[in-house]
Design an enzyme around this catalytic site. Sequence first.
Site: not given
Length: 98
Positions: A62-64, A90
């Site tokens: 997961v990242c932005r 996210m």
Amino acid sequence: MEQMTAKEVETLLNEGKKLDIIDVREVGEFATGKISGAVNIPLGLVEFRMHELNKSKEYIMVCRSGGRSGRATQFLESYGFNVINMAGGMLAWEGIVE
């Protein structure tokens, strides 16, 4: 590269599934809110901390927005890890944030 939507990840968590989530955002970004149980390994440190990961487990990256986690997914795949990128990151996450 295998991908999963944020909604699919949320559904699995809501069903009580134990997921191994690695958040590759920077420490400051991670501190603003994370998926419950996510472990922070900033993208720049993935290469140096991959010894902490288990090749027999499945990890959701997961990242932005999905770009950095996509790079981490491809990198770890090249070393034989079982990893899935959470598409949209996210920004697409609608679930609870800690």
